[in-house]
Design a protein around this motif. Structure first.
Motif, short mmCIF file in Angstrom:
data_model
loop_
_atom_site.label_atom_id
_atom_site.label_comp_id
_atom_site.label_asym_id
_atom_site.label_seq_id
_atom_site.Cartn_x
_atom_site.Cartn_y
_atom_site.Cartn_z
N HIS A 231 0.83 -1.21 0.00
CA HIS A 231 0.00 0.00 0.00
C HIS A 231 0.86 1.26 0.00
O HIS A 231 0.40 2.34 -0.38
CB HIS A 231 -0.93 0.01 1.22
N SER A 234 4.58 2.22 -4.69
CA SER A 234 3.95 2.33 -6.01
C SER A 234 4.88 1.77 -7.08
O SER A 234 6.08 1.54 -6.83
CB SER A 234 3.63 3.78 -6.32
N GLU A 236 5.90 3.43 -9.60
CA GLU A 236 6.88 4.49 -9.85
C GLU A 236 8.04 4.42 -8.87
O GLU A 236 9.20 4.63 -9.25
CB GLU A 236 6.20 5.87 -9.75
N THR A 237 7.74 4.09 -7.59
CA THR A 237 8.80 3.98 -6.59
C THR A 237 9.72 2.81 -6.90
O THR A 237 10.95 2.92 -6.76
CB THR A 237 8.19 3.81 -5.19
#
Length: 337
Positions: A231, A234, A236-237
């Motif tokens: 959660h 992401s 992108e991370t």
């Protein structure tokens, strides 16, 4: 260049079976995490498995092989400086960039990665594939692993902000000694009696190594999933983490190549410096993380290491192939500038 070269490159970049097993373990922990009593049982089994792993590391380490390269002290000092000085300094230098795109917990994982010793098996294998100085690689990689047992927890204490690690430096060193060093020394002591059996059964015993790591990964990610890992992370991370790892590896490879040439090392020694000085050990790092960090932090801490492990294997396999294709005329020592 032959038409089969792109296919050969793709084969080098394909994940190995152990990496696939790691991904499956993370998926299993994500959908079926162990909790409660089951988590306690798995934790105890993992502790025993880690002791067995380091016992086998000690039993597999041949003193004769290490002594074959021990006199090449300039090379070994450069490899150790790359592993335990340059890596941590680069980790600190990347802090502004890393914290722009990564969570503080993942950056702690980057710093932990930078404090770890070099790999043994893959460093030697890449050096041999590239036609480098294999005896020196055996000595450097083995020395890095042994020194790392003492040095890694100290470096983690220096690099990681206060409160990020769950144990004091003294407690961490004592835990490392009890859980990792003593089994390692026991394996070294018993090698004279069990060494031949260990050498004959390396293909089977590697599953003890890999099984221990998979157990730690499963328990770590089970805890992390319970804390809401997916959660907070992401896509992108994860991409940013991969790019930071790529940048870190590229800097180490580039600096290691440049310095080894400037100091006048031969091509074979340059290969050993590049491969032994750029690797970070998943086999040592995952057990150390379990000792140094709380279960709550563990998943985030080992995620950068797991990603770096696969990146270093793929990139270094391609570089090793390029080194191996050099002509005999390129074997001569590089003149010091």
């Amino acid at each position: 260049m032959s038409s089969s070269s792109p296919l050969a490159l793709l084969r080098k970049l394909k994940p190995d079976n152990f990496t696939i097993a790691l991904l499956c373990t993370v998926a299993l922990a994500s959908f079926l995490p162990c909790t409660g009593t089951t988590a306690v049982v798995f934790g105890n089994i993992t502790t025993v498995a880690i002791g067995a792993l380091f016992f086998l590391h000690g039993a597999k380490l041949s003193k004769e092989a290490v002594m074959a390269g021990v006199m090449h002290w300039r090379l070994h000092l450069l490899v150790l400086a790359s592993t335990f000085v340059m890596f941590p300094l680069l980790g600190l230098a990347l802090r502004p960039l890393a914290l722009t795109f990564l969570t503080p917990e993942l950056y702690v994982g980057i710093l932990f990665l930078c404090a770890l010793p070099s790999t043994v098996q893959s460093s030697i294998a890449m050096t041999a594939m590239a036609r480098g100085n294999v005896p020196a690689a055996i000595c450097s990689a083995s020395a890095s692993n042994f020194i790392g047992i003492f040095l890694a927890p100290i470096l983690v204490g220096l690099l990681v902000a206060k409160g990020a690690a769950s144990k004091s430096s003294l407690d961490a060193v004592l835990s490392i000694v009890m859980q990792l060093l003593l089994p390692f020394l026991a394996g070294q002591f018993l090698r004279r009696w069990i060494g031949r059996w260990v050498d004959r059964n390396k293909a089977v015993l590697k599953y003890v190594d890999q099984g221990s790591i998979l157990l730690v990964v499963y328990t770590a990610f089970s805890e992390a999933v319970g804390e809401g890992l997916w959660h907070t992370l992401s896509v992108e991370t994860l991409v940013a983490l991969a790019l930071v790892n790529l940048l870190l590896l590229a800097l180490v490879l580039g600096i290691g190549t440049f310095v080894s040439r400037r100091l006048g090392f031969s091509k074979e020694d340059e290969i050993t410096i590049v491969f032994c000085g750029s690797k970070k050990s998943l086999a040592s790092g995952v057990p150390m993380a379990k000792v140094l960090f709380s279960a709550r932090e563990l998943g985030m801490v080992i995620l950068p290491l797991m990603l770096f492990h696969q990146i270093q294997l793929m990139i270094c396999a391609v570089i090793a192939q390029r080194y191996a294709q050099r002509t005999e005329g390129q074997e001569a020592p590089v003149t010091t500038a």
